[in-house]
Design an enzyme around this catalytic site. Structure first.
Site, short mmCIF file in Angstrom:
data_model
loop_
_atom_site.label_atom_id
_atom_site.label_comp_id
_atom_site.label_asym_id
_atom_site.label_seq_id
_atom_site.Cartn_x
_atom_site.Cartn_y
_atom_site.Cartn_z
CG ASP A 158 -0.42 -0.01 2.53
OD1 ASP A 158 0.75 -0.45 2.70
OD2 ASP A 158 -1.12 0.38 3.49
NE ARG A 160 2.24 -9.23 5.41
CZ ARG A 160 1.27 -8.45 4.89
NH1 ARG A 160 0.00 -8.83 5.00
NH2 ARG A 160 1.56 -7.33 4.29
N GLY A 203 -7.19 3.11 -3.67
CA GLY A 203 -7.00 4.06 -2.57
C GLY A 203 -5.56 4.50 -2.43
CG ASP A 204 -2.69 1.55 -1.99
OD1 ASP A 204 -3.22 1.80 -0.88
OD2 ASP A 204 -2.46 0.40 -2.40
#
Length: 310
Positions: free
Chosen positions: A29, A102, A257-258
């Protein structure tokens, strides 16, 4: 020279090309926001703060940062950890489903690289951007130190910008996320929340309710994103609703949105009005969702943004 730091995690993005072949790229993001800001406002010094590994994919990631003209002075390489990875699938409406790997991500250790000397260098920035995702992944025993370092930046006059990007699977509980998000709102100068994230955490149902919620934190600038419906802003006591023209050709909503965040903040750092910044951010978001993956092709993105004078 205008300077902004983006702190967060960039990951290896895997996408199915056909039944037997995967392609990879890089996304995350805050990284996505940094890329779109730099593409639109090349005179701003846009710097990534993250930790990667020394593996081959991490080296390729570092090369990608440089190819996007991002400053990499504070991209640290952990001796034993690696870059995080995710697989993305999209449905016919462009909505996403992710599978993550992750647990061994180097970005979880980024705070240990933020020494007093590094933080002193960061005080030269105009802005420092972070989101709910790095808040979630950094080691729990590093969070107090993280807040102390942000307090030093704020005291030095750096504008702190927070996007409460909430991913439930990254948190031990909703209460744990709320505790950290409250601290982020309290210390920040600018907030860029989405209604969906605040709805899940705080029961907020509209952009107007989101602004009312944010009032308690005395933020200088609030920008509430409500998908394709509208963007609502408040600067001081001035509140405005900005209508957004929906995109009909939605391929992949990843990074909408980023892209908005990066271009909006770049416009504000460049002296543009809130109205102009919202329209430019919306154009960027509308362009990105017409392409697969988090990072739209450079030529197509620049062509679209040239239509609005960028």
């Amino acid at each position: 020279m205008t300077k902004i730091f983006f702190l967060g995690e960039c990951m290896v993005e895997l996408r199915e090309l056909d039944d037997s072949t995967m392609g990879h790229s890089f996304a995350g993001d805050v990284y996505n926001s940094a890329v779109y800001m730099k593409r639109c406002f090349p005179t701003i010094t846009v710097s990534m703060i993250t930790a990667i590994g020394r593996d081959r994919l991490s080296e390729k990631m570092l090369s990608r940062f440089k190819s996007e003209d991002l400053d990499t002075q504070f991209v640290f390489q952990h001796p034993s950890k690696v870059a995080g990875m995710y697989f993305i699938e999209t449905d016919s409406a462009g909505e996403r489903r992710f599978t993550y790997w992750r647990n061994d991500s180097a970005a979880k250790k980024v705070v240990q690289f933020l020494t007093d000397d590094v933080v002193e260098q960061l005080t030269a920035a105009d802005m420092f951007f972070f989101s709910g995702i790095p808040l979630a992944i950094i080691d729990e025993d590093s969070r107090d130190a993280f807040w102390q370092k942000l307090a030093r930046l704020k005291q030095a006059g750096v504008k702190l910008v927070f996007d409460p990007n909430y991913r439930a699977q990254l948190w031990a509980s909703k209460d744990a996320a709320i505790e950290q998000f409250n601290k982020a709102f309290q210390i920040s100068d600018i907030a860029l929340p989405g209604v969906e994230d605040l709805s899940v955490l705080y029961g907020i149902a509209s952009a107007e309710e989101a602004l009312d919620f944010c009032q308690q934190y005395q933020l200088e600038e609030m920008v509430v994103k409500n998908g394709p419906q509208s963007v609502v802003t408040q600067i001081g006591t001035e509140r405005h609703s900005h209508q957004i023209t929906p995109v009909t050709n939605v391929v992949d909503t990843t990074s909408a949105g980023d892209a908005f965040n990066g271009v909006y903040l770049g416009a504000r750092l460049s002296g543009r009005s809130v109205f102009e910044a919202v329209q430019l951010g919306a154009k960027a978001a509308g362009t990105v969702i017409q392409h697969p993956g988090a990072i739209a092709p450079l030529a197509a993105f620049k062509q679209a943004m040239s239509e609005v004078g960028i």
